[in-house]
Design an enzyme around this catalytic site. Structure first.
Site, short mmCIF file in Angstrom:
data_model
loop_
_atom_site.label_atom_id
_atom_site.label_comp_id
_atom_site.label_asym_id
_atom_site.label_seq_id
_atom_site.Cartn_x
_atom_site.Cartn_y
_atom_site.Cartn_z
N ARG A 195 -6.70 -30.72 34.58
CA ARG A 195 -5.78 -29.60 34.45
C ARG A 195 -6.28 -28.61 33.40
O ARG A 195 -6.18 -27.40 33.59
CB ARG A 195 -4.38 -30.10 34.09
CG ARG A 195 -3.41 -28.96 33.78
CD ARG A 195 -2.02 -29.44 33.43
NE ARG A 195 -1.20 -28.32 33.00
CZ ARG A 195 0.10 -28.41 32.69
NH1 ARG A 195 0.73 -29.56 32.78
NH2 ARG A 195 0.77 -27.34 32.30
N CYS A 254 10.71 -29.57 44.93
CA CYS A 254 10.35 -29.12 43.59
C CYS A 254 11.64 -28.96 42.78
O CYS A 254 12.64 -28.48 43.30
CB CYS A 254 9.60 -27.79 43.68
SG CYS A 254 9.21 -27.05 42.07
N ASP A 255 11.58 -29.32 41.52
CA ASP A 255 12.78 -29.25 40.69
C ASP A 255 12.94 -27.92 39.96
O ASP A 255 13.94 -27.71 39.27
CB ASP A 255 12.77 -30.39 39.65
CG ASP A 255 11.65 -30.23 38.63
OD1 ASP A 255 10.57 -29.74 39.00
OD2 ASP A 255 11.84 -30.59 37.47
N HIS A 294 7.47 -22.16 44.15
CA HIS A 294 7.04 -21.39 42.97
C HIS A 294 6.89 -19.90 43.29
O HIS A 294 6.17 -19.19 42.59
CB HIS A 294 5.72 -21.93 42.40
CG HIS A 294 5.87 -23.24 41.70
ND1 HIS A 294 4.82 -23.89 41.11
CD2 HIS A 294 6.96 -24.04 41.49
CE1 HIS A 294 5.23 -25.04 40.57
NE2 HIS A 294 6.53 -25.14 40.79
N TYR A 317 8.13 -18.71 38.04
CA TYR A 317 6.70 -18.69 38.32
C TYR A 317 6.21 -17.34 38.86
O TYR A 317 5.01 -17.08 38.85
CB TYR A 317 6.32 -19.80 39.31
CG TYR A 317 6.20 -21.15 38.66
CD1 TYR A 317 4.97 -21.62 38.21
CD2 TYR A 317 7.31 -21.96 38.47
CE1 TYR A 317 4.85 -22.86 37.61
CE2 TYR A 317 7.22 -23.20 37.86
CZ TYR A 317 5.98 -23.65 37.44
OH TYR A 317 5.87 -24.87 36.83
N ARG A 326 -2.10 -24.68 28.19
CA ARG A 326 -0.86 -25.44 28.43
C ARG A 326 -1.17 -26.92 28.56
O ARG A 326 -0.42 -27.76 28.06
CB ARG A 326 -0.19 -24.90 29.70
CG ARG A 326 1.12 -25.57 30.02
CD ARG A 326 2.18 -25.28 28.98
NE ARG A 326 3.39 -26.03 29.27
CZ ARG A 326 4.14 -26.61 28.34
NH1 ARG A 326 3.80 -26.54 27.06
NH2 ARG A 326 5.23 -27.25 28.66
#
Length: 450
Positions: free
Chosen positions: A94, A171-172, A201, A264, A284
């Site tokens: 990531r 997705c939350d 998103h 997003y 991040r």
């Protein structure tokens, strides 16, 4: 009410203890007979599992069985529900996903832009294999997938498993945003009824009602632009990065006041601003490694050392509660309404049918029943069609081992746009992901030396 056998895949995740707390909080709505953890990383899973076992003994004594394993057959046999939350390549990859685009002044983010493409190309193969594994041992189990980047993963699974009606991508993030709406309105999040459309998103709330039918949309717009907007969900409320993200919603509502945006969208509407605020040395991912990951590991170690939870503070967050509520509605045919990903098939009337859209749906024991959105206007349709073309091209690149499709995808993405920049980013991502991506071959007839 039948008690369910649940498997959590990717159980070494830093979100798993929060999921356990959600299962405890929701045990009246979604009672469990057993919980099984499955992960390919035995050491990482063991720490989380040992802590979870202590939590469950204290707070879920009626649970008949809890165990953890790296064996697929042991994990997936006799499952009723499988929750999947994997991260192929871990946080180390990531960090590269975020750093590489920033070298070229492009957005460095894990699910949006080039980083999202990199993560998606790593995730697709593992996700397909996991669904096949589950189906080998529990053909009738419900699979709830919340692996990111959810839009790309959902498109790949739609193609690979077109007849699997017990596979749901979710997705939350809409729910996390709604937690803040609920705080503004002085209500509980599950008392709100959203109208929403878009891609994962990449969507907008058109209306927010309560269960009495009162429309609170204008109240929320006014509150956001006049008083500000902050994250309220326990998992992100004190995170400086998420505080900045929610702050950006004020600008989006000011610029485009028709609807309430998913957070997003900031990466696609203000890519230059997003690049300016990022530090490649403190991405991040690095913040998560030094923050949430350390915090969760310290918490797990403390629980294991004490043999109890008396010296730790445990919280329930929307990430887990949302998943559990969706699962409960499937298990017991509750007909509750949640925002989930479904194949379009006319839900958004002026988009093609074979798109994984994110919309409100009634969740039943026959699957999600989405509510019609109708036609969407030119601005939103244009944005969505550009984004879905990018997502489809990423999956094409995976399936066809195509460098050209990957380059087309990045060129379309609003966070990149520029072809020479897209090529440089792609080449660096290929080098960084050589152990994870399929080999991408250029079309020799059209290849150009860069």
């Amino acid at each position: 009410m039948k008690r369910q056998n649940l498997v959590v895949v990717g159980a070494g995740s830093t979100y798993t203890i929060g999921m356990i707390m959600s299962l405890i909080a929701e045990k009246e709505q979604f009672p469990l007979k057993s919980i099984t953890f499955y992960d390919t990383d035995a050491d990482r899973q063991e720490q989380v599992a040992k802590a979870s076992e202590i939590i469950l003994k204290e707070r879920y004594p009626e649970l008949e069985s809890f165990h953890y394993t790296t064996d697929k057959q042991e994990a997936f046999s006799n499952a009723d529900f499988v929750f999947i939350q994997i991260r192929t390549g871990g946080l180390a990859m990531r960090e590269k996903d975020e750093q590489i685009p920033l070298r070229y002044d492009a957005v460095g983010q894990e699910t949006c832009g080039p980083g999202g493409m990199a993560y998606g190309l790593r995730s697709i193969g593992d996700m397909i294999q996991l669904v096949n594994d589950v189906r080998s041992f529990s053909p009738d189990a419900w699979i709830l997938n919340y692996t990111n980047p959810a839009a790309i993963v959902a498109e790949a699974l739609r193609r690979e498993f077109p007849e699997d009606n017990k596979l749901l991508n979710i997705c939350d993030m809409p729910a996390a945003i709604m937690v803040s709406y609920a705080s503004i309105l002085g209500k509980e999040v599950f008392d709100l009824v959203p109208e929403y459309f878009g891609l994962n998103h990449f969507g907008w709330f058109t209306k927010i009602y309560d269960k009495q039918g009162v429309d609170h949309t204008n109240t929320l717009k006014r509150a956001i632009t006049e008083d500000g907007f902050i994250p309220e969900d326990a998992e992100i409320a004190n995170d400086p990065n998420w505080i900045k993200t929610f702050k950006q919603v004020e600008q989006m509502v000011t610029d485009f006041p028709e609807y309430l945006p998913n957070t997003y969208l900031q990466y696609y509407l203000y890519p230059s601003q997003m690049v300016e605020k990022e530090d490649p040395a403190n991405t991040r991912a690095r913040q998560v490694i030094n923050g949430r990951e350390k915090r969760v590991h310290t918490l797990a170690d403390q629980i294991i050392k004490d043999g109890s939870t008396e010296n730790v503070e445990l919280e329930v967050d929307i990430h887990g509660r949302y998943m559990v509520r969706v699962a409960a509605s499937m298990a017991y045919n509750n007909g509750d309404i949640f925002i989930v990903m479904v194949e379009n098939n006319g839900t958004i009337a002026n988009l093609q049918d074979d798109v994984m859209v994110e919309v409100p749906a009634m969740i039943t024991n026959r699957g999600p029943k989405p509510f019609s959105v109708g036609n969407i206007s030119t601005f939103y349709k244009g944005l969505i069609e550009n984004q879905l073309a990018y997502e489809k091209l990423v999956v094409d690149a995976y399936e066809q081992n195509s460098y050209e499709k990957a380059l087309q995808a990045l060129t379309l993405n609003r966070t990149v746009v520029d072809v020479p920049k897209a090529r440089k980013i792609l080449d660096d991502l290929i080098d960084a992901n050589k152990d994870y991506w399929p080999t991408l071959h250029a079309n020799k007839q059209h290849a150009v030396t860069s």
